[in-house]
Design a protein around this motif. Structure first.
Motif, PDB file in Angstrom:
ATOM      1  N   TYR A 571       0.847  -1.202   0.000  1.00  0.00           N
ATOM      2  CA  TYR A 571       0.000   0.000   0.000  1.00  0.00           C
ATOM      3  C   TYR A 571       0.883   1.253   0.000  1.00  0.00           C
ATOM      4  N   ASN A 572       1.906   1.260   0.872  1.00  0.00           N
ATOM      5  CA  ASN A 572       2.818   2.412   0.926  1.00  0.00           C
ATOM      6  C   ASN A 572       3.492   2.632  -0.422  1.00  0.00           C
ATOM      7  N   ALA A 573       3.957   1.522  -0.999  1.00  0.00           N
ATOM      8  CA  ALA A 573       4.687   1.640  -2.265  1.00  0.00           C
ATOM      9  C   ALA A 573       3.766   2.121  -3.381  1.00  0.00           C
ATOM     10  N   MET A 574       2.551   1.625  -3.414  1.00  0.00           N
ATOM     11  CA  MET A 574       1.602   2.042  -4.449  1.00  0.00           C
ATOM     12  C   MET A 574       1.235   3.517  -4.280  1.00  0.00           C
ATOM     13  N   LYS A 575       1.042   3.889  -3.039  1.00  0.00           N
ATOM     14  CA  LYS A 575       0.632   5.270  -2.752  1.00  0.00           C
ATOM     15  C   LYS A 575       1.764   6.242  -3.122  1.00  0.00           C
ATOM     16  N   ALA A 576       2.986   5.809  -2.880  1.00  0.00           N
ATOM     17  CA  ALA A 576       4.126   6.664  -3.183  1.00  0.00           C
ATOM     18  C   ALA A 576       4.275   6.876  -4.695  1.00  0.00           C
ATOM     19  N   ASP A 577       3.863   5.870  -5.461  1.00  0.00           N
ATOM     20  CA  ASP A 577       4.050   5.972  -6.916  1.00  0.00           C
ATOM     21  C   ASP A 577       2.927   5.223  -7.634  1.00  0.00           C
ATOM     22  N   PRO A 578       1.730   5.809  -7.622  1.00  0.00           N
ATOM     23  CA  PRO A 578       0.557   5.060  -8.125  1.00  0.00           C
ATOM     24  C   PRO A 578       0.652   4.722  -9.612  1.00  0.00           C
ATOM     25  N   LYS A 579       1.519   5.418 -10.330  1.00  0.00           N
ATOM     26  CA  LYS A 579       1.570   5.195 -11.777  1.00  0.00           C
ATOM     27  C   LYS A 579       2.671   4.217 -12.186  1.00  0.00           C
ATOM     28  N   ALA A 580       3.216   3.509 -11.224  1.00  0.00           N
ATOM     29  CA  ALA A 580       4.383   2.661 -11.521  1.00  0.00           C
ATOM     30  C   ALA A 580       4.027   1.337 -12.202  1.00  0.00           C
ATOM     31  N   GLY A 581       2.801   1.206 -12.676  1.00  0.00           N
ATOM     32  CA  GLY A 581       2.437  -0.021 -13.400  1.00  0.00           C
ATOM     33  C   GLY A 581       2.198  -1.205 -12.483  1.00  0.00           C
ATOM     34  N   TRP A 582       1.619  -0.989 -11.323  1.00  0.00           N
ATOM     35  CA  TRP A 582       1.379  -2.063 -10.362  1.00  0.00           C
ATOM     36  C   TRP A 582       0.387  -3.096 -10.870  1.00  0.00           C
ATOM     37  N   GLN A 583       0.608  -4.308 -10.492  1.00  0.00           N
ATOM     38  CA  GLN A 583      -0.386  -5.360 -10.751  1.00  0.00           C
ATOM     39  C   GLN A 583      -1.512  -5.207  -9.714  1.00  0.00           C
ATOM     40  N   PRO A 584      -2.742  -4.933 -10.151  1.00  0.00           N
ATOM     41  CA  PRO A 584      -3.841  -4.827  -9.178  1.00  0.00           C
ATOM     42  C   PRO A 584      -4.024  -6.146  -8.401  1.00  0.00           C
ATOM     43  N   ARG A 585      -4.264  -6.016  -7.103  1.00  0.00           N
ATOM     44  CA  ARG A 585      -4.410  -7.192  -6.235  1.00  0.00           C
ATOM     45  C   ARG A 585      -5.608  -7.067  -5.323  1.00  0.00           C
ATOM     46  N   VAL A 586      -6.201  -8.198  -5.059  1.00  0.00           N
ATOM     47  CA  VAL A 586      -7.180  -8.278  -3.977  1.00  0.00           C
ATOM     48  C   VAL A 586      -6.623  -9.260  -2.965  1.00  0.00           C
ATOM     49  N   LYS A 587      -6.361  -8.759  -1.766  1.00  0.00           N
ATOM     50  CA  LYS A 587      -5.845  -9.610  -0.687  1.00  0.00           C
ATOM     51  C   LYS A 587      -7.031 -10.085   0.137  1.00  0.00           C
ATOM     52  N   ILE A 588      -7.201 -11.373   0.201  1.00  0.00           N
ATOM     53  CA  ILE A 588      -8.369 -11.907   0.906  1.00  0.00           C
ATOM     54  C   ILE A 588      -7.912 -12.788   2.070  1.00  0.00           C
ATOM     55  N   PHE A 589      -8.498 -12.518   3.220  1.00  0.00           N
ATOM     56  CA  PHE A 589      -8.252 -13.341   4.410  1.00  0.00           C
ATOM     57  C   PHE A 589      -9.579 -13.895   4.911  1.00  0.00           C
TER      58      PHE A 589
END
Ligand code: 73E
Length: 812
Positions: A571-589
């Motif tokens: 979350y921190n990494a995505m927020k710091a650079d939202p345009k970095a081409g992240w693979q969207p994830r759903v974390k399920i517990f």
């Protein structure tokens, strides 16, 4: 038994001669007492269950007749837990009635699926151990082992979990409230179970136990049909009732509570499932539950044996008894007691008979889960058993001294006289068993090297391995009909009854058209799961994102915390650079924490609090969602597992004895991210190193660190992403500025970190980023996913049961 000429029923009464739909209507009206226009789903479910049960009865009786006729060796599986889940879909599928049932209901404008969902989910277990027992019932009936399950008919299974402000709430579960259409009550089958009192020697020198309390165990039978209904075995669950009748005199005096006292006390024994997984608590009631069902089962099987045998020394030839963990380990002295006290046999011979029949499966090496009972408690509740345990210990000590000069038997004996005195149930089970087994290759090795090291040295042939398995009927055919159909149209249907056939899919991993179909099925399953998530917790998730799932009991060694910390770092990494081409994830517990396990409950709260922050942050919308689904059970697993891309099996190496969720995911085409722990090791060997994501410390490295005094605070300081997350948590970032809330977690990680989250964190982060990259190349990912499904044949519980039958029970 009555003497009657009616050996065979008239053809017209055979349920198979009546179309299923007609039978359902008949039951709806005459058994449920509703007419079709007023029936609700639950009524239809009841009527269908009764109609299907009718179809099972002939096969059930045939199986019984065959066992008697062939004098087949009988196998009794004693387990405190049977996590059977809903039975209706399984029954119609195994009986080959699915199409007929579907057709009938759709003709009447009803949806079979909705009717199946009206059945309560009997959750008579805590987790993997109980679910394994249920898979074994299915496999014994499929493979044709004359097996019978013995357990407890808990009025309340494991608690229903909900969240209040993110905290776990436990409410009683009520599976029996609308009755149970599967069971046959056998009021005539009833055995006395005794507790307390004292033991005196009579004039002939015989020990006579005069108990102070007597309870009755009553039988309830559920037929269990294997694949294609060829064999139908029995699950016999015991329910407690008072041996005393209602005190009518007191009742008529208006003392209603006092009049029912005995009944209430007796019935409390089978009221609730003990909700701890891996923690020894509950104390006296728990001990009484164990004795209650074990004694009833042994009395019952001896009674059955004596119906057509006279000589009890032949018992080991005809009967094998499997103890599912130490929970029924009191079977060792109880079987000896029954033979000596009730059947007038010699002690030494009785012990030899017991040791010829009994076998023990160990499921965990966690010290807190190795059962031991205070001597004082055993003496008070079970004075005669304690005498017998002492005699067994003496016999064992003599055996050791005779075989190994100078060897001290004391550390291996059942009774540990130190610290007030204890009975070690693992040692008792080992000493009284013919075979002792672990549940994965690694776990069995660790048993030999650690907990049972000295016993293994003196009995080197006793321990063997039987790696766990899962039933492909429930865990592929029924829970994932889309994939099951695709597999069947590709390689035929043989895989259902013999999962080794699934390897015929291997070449199709190279076939683009097949991979596309495989992917399409997965997408449909993910849509179904997304709808479930929306309806359960109101969170909208994108079915094309990577579905990353960890579902199991919440425990420190399973390291849900490491997964949560990685999610926060992501979350921190995505927020710091939202345009970095992240693979969207759903974390399920999903998963329950034992009600008394404070730290596990705090981990749930942390995940729920983090979910609130992450899911409401527009910066990561479309990139990351975090979901904790309440009340995980078998029915939820049947929706979650087919919809997974990634299966989290990240326990601290050396601590998960086997795992079985890991097998269910891989069979359904999810890739595993995991440590070299439990059955992950063997899954890796079968699916191939390139089709699984393994990371982290290995068992020997973990053990060395745990003994060598590690410094987790140093590791955290050296791992910037982890440091940032830990600082956020302790500064109240996820708790509205409350710096106290998660202190228990933070302090634990920084100061002790017994389960090695800090040294494994970086490797876990790195492999997750590798997974992101590989998931983007969908074609390669689907190839790996197909290879997972195709290579899971060995993990069928049918294979496991054949292993037990050949190596332990000698019953095939
Ligand atoms: O690794 C699992 C294993 O797959 C293990 O933790 C679990 O058993 C599964 C089936 O073999 C297990 N449960 C318990 N011990 N091991 C347990 C202990 C006390 C009470 C209830 C369950």
């Amino acid at each position: 038994m009555t003497d009657t000429k009616l050996e065979k029923l008239p053809e017209s009464l055979d349920p198979k001669n009546v179309p299923l739909g007609e039978a359902v209507l008949r039951h709806l009206v005459y058994s449920v007492g509703k007419d079709a226009s007023h029936a609700v789903r639950r009524d239809w479910c009841a009527a269908l269950s009764l109609a299907v049960r009718d179809r099972m009865v002939d096969g059930w009786m045939d199986t019984t007749r065959r066992i008697y006729k062939e004098k087949a060796k009988r196998v009794y599986y004693l387990s405190m837990e049977f996590m059977i889940g809903r039975l209706l879909e399984d029954a119609i599928s195994n009986m080959g009635l699915t199409a007929e049932a579907k057709g009938f209901f759709s003709e009447h404008g009803l949806d079979l699926q909705e009717i199946l969902e009206a059945e309560p989910d009997p959750a008579l277990g805590n987790g993997g151990l109980g679910r394994l027992a249920a898979c074994f019932l299915d496999s014994m009936a499929t493979v044709g082992v004359a097996g019978m399950g013995y357990g407890i008919r808990y009025e309340h299974g494991i608690f229903r979990q909900s969240f209040q402000d993110g905290w776990q709430l436990e409410e009683p579960e009520d599976w029996l409230i609308f009755g149970n259409n599967w069971e046959f009550h056998r009021p005539e089958v009833s055995y006395p179970i005794s507790f307390g009192g004292s033991v005196q020697q009579d004039a002939q020198g015989k020990m006579v136990w005069t108990p102070s309390e007597r309870i009755l165990a009553g039988a309830f039978d559920t037929p269990i049909a294997g694949w294609q209904g060829k064999h139908v075995n029995t699950l016999r669950l015991w329910s407690a009732r008072s041996a005393e009748t209602l005190n009518l005199h007191q009742f008529n005096q208006g003392e209603f509570m006092a009049a029912s006292r005995q009944q209430v006390l007796a019935e409390s024994i089978t009221k609730v499932l003990y909700p701890g997984d891996h923690t020894a608590e509950g104390r006296e009631l728990r001990l009484k539950q164990e004795v209650f069902f074990t004694s009833a089962s042994l009395q019952d099987l001896l009674h059955r044996f004596l119906l057509d045998n006279k000589d009890l020394t032949a018992l080991p030839k005809h009967v094998a008894i499997q103890l599912n963990d130490t929970h029924p380990a009191i079977a060792v002295p109880e079987l000896v007691r029954l033979l000596v006290d009730e059947h007038d046999m010699e002690f030494v011979q009785s012990f030899e008979i017991a040791r010829g029949c009994l076998n023990y499966t160990n499921h965990t090496l966690l010290p807190e889960a190795l059962e031991k009972w205070p001597l004082e408690l055993i003496e008070r509740c079970l004075p005669r058993h304690l005498q017998i345990i002492r005699e067994i210990d003496n016999l064992f000590a003599a055996e050791i001294r005779a075989k190994f000069e100078g060897k001290d038997p004391a550390p291996m004996q059942a009774i540990d006289p130190h610290h007030g005195g204890w009975v070690r149930m693992g040692n008792l089970a080992f000493i009284g068993a013919k075979r002792v087994n672990g549940v994965s290759a690694l776990h069995t090795e660790l048993m030999k090297q650690t907990v049972f090291k000295d016993l293994h040295e003196v009995y080197p042939d006793r321990i063997l391995n039987q790696t766990n398995g899962i039933t492909p009927r429930r865990w592929l055919k029924e829970c994932n009909p889309g994939l099951a159909e695709l597999i069947t149209e590709t390689i035929g249907e043989d895989w259902v009854g013999d999962l080794s056939h699934i390897s015929e899919l291997v070449p199709y991993a190279e076939d683009k058209a097949f991979r596309d179909k495989f992917k399409a099925v997965k997408l449909e399953n993910k849509k179904r799961l997304a709808a479930y998530i929306q309806s359960e917790v109101g969170i909208k998730v994108d079915p094309t994102a990577l579905f990353d799932i960890q579902i199991k009991r919440i425990h420190e060694y399973k390291r849900q915390l490491m997964n949560a910390l990685e999610t926060m770092a992501l979350y921190n990494a995505m927020k710091a650079d939202p345009k970095a081409g992240w693979q969207p994830r759903v974390k399920i517990f999903a998963g329950k924490a034992a009600p008394s396990y404070t730290l596990a409950k705090l981990i749930i709260k942390l995940i729920n609090d983090a979910a609130k922050v992450i899911n409401n942050d527009p910066d990561v919308d479309g990139l990351l969602k975090l979901v904790f689904l309440p009340n995980y059970n078998v029915s939820a697993a049947e929706i979650l597992i087919p919809g997974a891309d990634l299966s989290e099996q990240i326990s601290t190496a050396g601590f998960e004895a086997s795992g079985t969720g890991n097998m269910k995911f891989a069979l359904n085409g999810a890739l595993t991210v995991g440590t070299l722990d439990g059955a992950n090791v063997e899954i890796k060997e079968h699916v191939g190193d390139d089709n699984i994501f393994i990371f982290g410390l290995e068992a020997d490295e973990v053990a060395a660190r745990q003994h060598g005094g590690c410094q987790p605070w140093v590791t955290v300081a050296e791992t910037p992403r982890l440091q940032e997350v830990v600082t956020q948590i302790s500064s109240g970032f996820y708790s509205n500025g409350d710096t106290e809330r998660f202190k228990g977690i933070v302090d634990n990680v920084l100061a002790h970190d017994y389960f090695q989250v800090t040294p494994d964190f970086q490797a876990y982060w790195d492999i997750q980023r590798k997974i992101d990259g590989e998931f983007k190349d969908q074609d390669t990912w689907q190839r790996m996913a197909v290879l997972n499904t195709a290579n899971m044949g060995w993990f069928s519980a049918d294979r496991t049961i054949r292993g037990y039958a050949n190596d332990i029970w000698k019953a095939l």
